[in-house]
Design an enzyme around this catalytic site. Sequence first.
Site, PDB file in Angstrom:
ATOM      1  N   SER B 170       7.977 -42.647 -17.087  1.00 56.14           N
ATOM      2  CA  SER B 170       8.332 -41.820 -18.250  1.00 56.14           C
ATOM      3  C   SER B 170       8.828 -42.685 -19.398  1.00 56.14           C
ATOM      4  O   SER B 170       8.532 -42.422 -20.566  1.00 56.14           O
ATOM      5  CB  SER B 170       9.379 -40.765 -17.883  1.00 56.14           C
ATOM      6  N   ASP B 171       9.562 -43.740 -19.083  1.00 50.44           N
ATOM      7  CA  ASP B 171      10.010 -44.670 -20.123  1.00 50.44           C
ATOM      8  C   ASP B 171       8.817 -45.344 -20.789  1.00 50.44           C
ATOM      9  O   ASP B 171       8.739 -45.417 -22.019  1.00 50.44           O
ATOM     10  CB  ASP B 171      10.860 -45.794 -19.486  1.00 50.44           C
ATOM     11  N   LEU B 172       7.928 -45.860 -19.976  1.00 47.79           N
ATOM     12  CA  LEU B 172       6.882 -46.714 -20.539  1.00 47.79           C
ATOM     13  C   LEU B 172       5.834 -45.878 -21.274  1.00 47.79           C
ATOM     14  O   LEU B 172       5.338 -46.281 -22.331  1.00 47.79           O
ATOM     15  CB  LEU B 172       6.285 -47.613 -19.454  1.00 47.79           C
ATOM     16  N   GLY B 175       7.160 -45.104 -24.542  1.00 45.77           N
ATOM     17  CA  GLY B 175       7.084 -46.276 -25.412  1.00 45.77           C
ATOM     18  C   GLY B 175       5.699 -46.440 -26.018  1.00 45.77           C
ATOM     19  O   GLY B 175       5.560 -46.749 -27.213  1.00 45.77           O
TER      20      GLY B 175
END
Lengths: 399, 399
Positions: B170-172, B175
């Site tokens: 989810s972070d990447l 991003g």
Amino acid sequence: MAETSDGPLAGLRVIDLTRVLSGPFCTMILGDLGADVVKIEPPKGDPVRVQGTMTEGHSGYFAGFNRNKRSVVLDLYTDDGKAVLRRLLADADVLVENFRPGTLDKLGLGEAALEELNPRLIVASINGYGSVGPYVDRPAFDFIAQAMSGFMGVNGEPDGPPMRAAAPVSDLVAGVYAALGILAAVLGREKTGKGQTVEVAMVNGLISLMAYLSSEYFATDTVPERTGNDHPLVYPYGLFLCSDGQIAVANSHDQILRRFLDTLDLGWIMSDPRYDSNPKRMAAREELRETINGRMAGQSQQHWLDVLNAAGVPCGVVQDLHQVFTDPQVMAQQMVIKVPFQEGPFIRTVGFPIKLGGTPCTVNRPVPRLGGGTREVLREIGLSDNEIADLIGRNVAAG
Amino acid sequence: MAETSDGPLAGLRVIDLTRVLSGPFCTMILGDLGADVVKIEPPKGDPVRVQGTMTEGHSGYFAGFNRNKRSVVLDLYTDDGKAVLRRLLADADVLVENFRPGTLDKLGLGEAALEELNPRLIVASINGYGSVGPYVDRPAFDFIAQAMSGFMGVNGEPDGPPMRAAAPVSDLVAGVYAALGILAAVLGREKTGKGQTVEVAMVNGLISLMAYLSSEYFATDTVPERTGNDHPLVYPYGLFLCSDGQIAVANSHDQILRRFLDTLDLGWIMSDPRYDSNPKRMAAREELRETINGRMAGQSQQHWLDVLNAAGVPCGVVQDLHQVFTDPQVMAQQMVIKVPFQEGPFIRTVGFPIKLGGTPCTVNRPVPRLGGGTREVLREIGLSDNEIADLIGRNVAAG
């Protein structure tokens, strides 16, 4: 629904030869951002048009990847079909394809031919393994990309099998990367006046998401183990059982863990000599899980979500898709939107993950019927009504 | 290593207030594509600088998210630190932040203030749930975003728990979406002359990847079940056991299945009245698994990979990260590259998933030491050496 877009990519013409998932996702995002996406389909159409559950004869699966496009049917096995495609490309900004490497060459549209035709054209390719290397000719598929990239090998219980993600992440991540690479190339073109190739491989895209798993491998030459829902280095962390179901709690460092345990009235754990360091807590995982579950079982998910979030502890429910698509936050974020089919019903699709404050993503064009834009687009590139009728009469085009 | 970049984003100045994962991944991609990324760090630095296994005192985890940036240390709790930041922003193209919603306001950098300071500035925010809606103030974390988005709920065995992906997807993904939204806004600015806000939420990003799982939910109001590594609708498909380990096989439709079974000399299955339709094969899953495993056990993984790929059957090994990072295809794709630390060793990081033919991604700048770019960048915005020395002397800046 606006006839033309005010989006940031308005005026960017994208010729889209892609089908199924990775490519259509890429071009839909460009369309959501305002690009003029012309989806070239073979006479039988993108296979996804007939996949998934139909609503009044229309595929919601297809809708989820093809809003904001016009459909032009061209038979690229005919010389006249290829000639029309070349005419479209002469005037376009971007070509996107997700064939196996080498297919464009077979269509007479290799790199040199395209550069001669339109030196400003950006040519984007999405494939499984990339167009250089020993696996170039291998067929690709999301499940295989998940396996080959290392993504799947680290997912799952320590004593269970490696576990794929159900969502086709390698396709969709490759699609997002390709859209990003295309926009970078458009910006680069403003300096050089020239287009260039953009390539994204599904396996490479997933490899790029491995984050600390890859950096730890590089630093230690040790392969990370599967740890299920637990954190490899920190405990307590993971799923805990309330009176009416589980919640996920991410006590990623001591400061958050203290908030978590204090909220549970279990603050003593951090000073108990059995548990007063993370290594001790890792070793006492099962004991601690029981203690924490014992406390959480006294209250509902909603109770713990409220008090833990208020205390600054990252936590949430493992939502099923019904919960997701009725969640008040997801609704407030407009992540469910209604989209029309051209000459068909409105259906629900997922909304826009990129929120622009000035010129937001919009639905400018419906999900196209097969060939629904053929006449309009061919007129735009200068074909006469007679020429278009002739192409349609000879089954080179349809619409 | 070139001092300046020839990448497509050369000349784009990005002021990067982000830390940890989602934001630094976004800005690293922009840097890989040639942008001039100025990473503003507090005096103690991005917390990831001291996380993960160290190589000669340097974090590989940090390197994996921070190549192609310069580091400027500014104490934003001081008025002078804020003043320097404003001066940097006055001259920049993009600001990226991944604070909780509202933090920029507290720094005196709310939307109105930024627009007054630099109307061309693009202001990108990455957060957990978005800046509108009931969960705005909740802390976010990848594991929780996986749970809340529905991504995790569909992963795992039918009789097992929902299963997170080990990689912080989810972070990447957020991003990558943010980088894409930023470039769209840069292109939009060329028409309007104005910047705008760009926002991506981790939960929204994962929701957008649910593909047919969400479209089937919308079409049927039925929640998809977990199906482990098997395909929900097609069999045989999944992991099969060779003499020396498993391989993943994706027989996604009948034509591929026929190739698979013919290659195994099991072509009779498709005409056997017990198995001659996909529903019958789904019902006879366990029997068929045994028959297929019985045949595959006679040969090695490599044998089956060779003959099945040659036959056009998508298949592969579930690779661990050692296999991935020594795989000849991954090497041919240059997905492992050596990157230097500023005043430190070279280490391995993951390569570039976006391959540009004309102006490829490169490593233009090392992984910066904390404050390694302070003097240079402050000079560039017109501060004198005396002013810089004064700021450093008063611990407003460091470097």
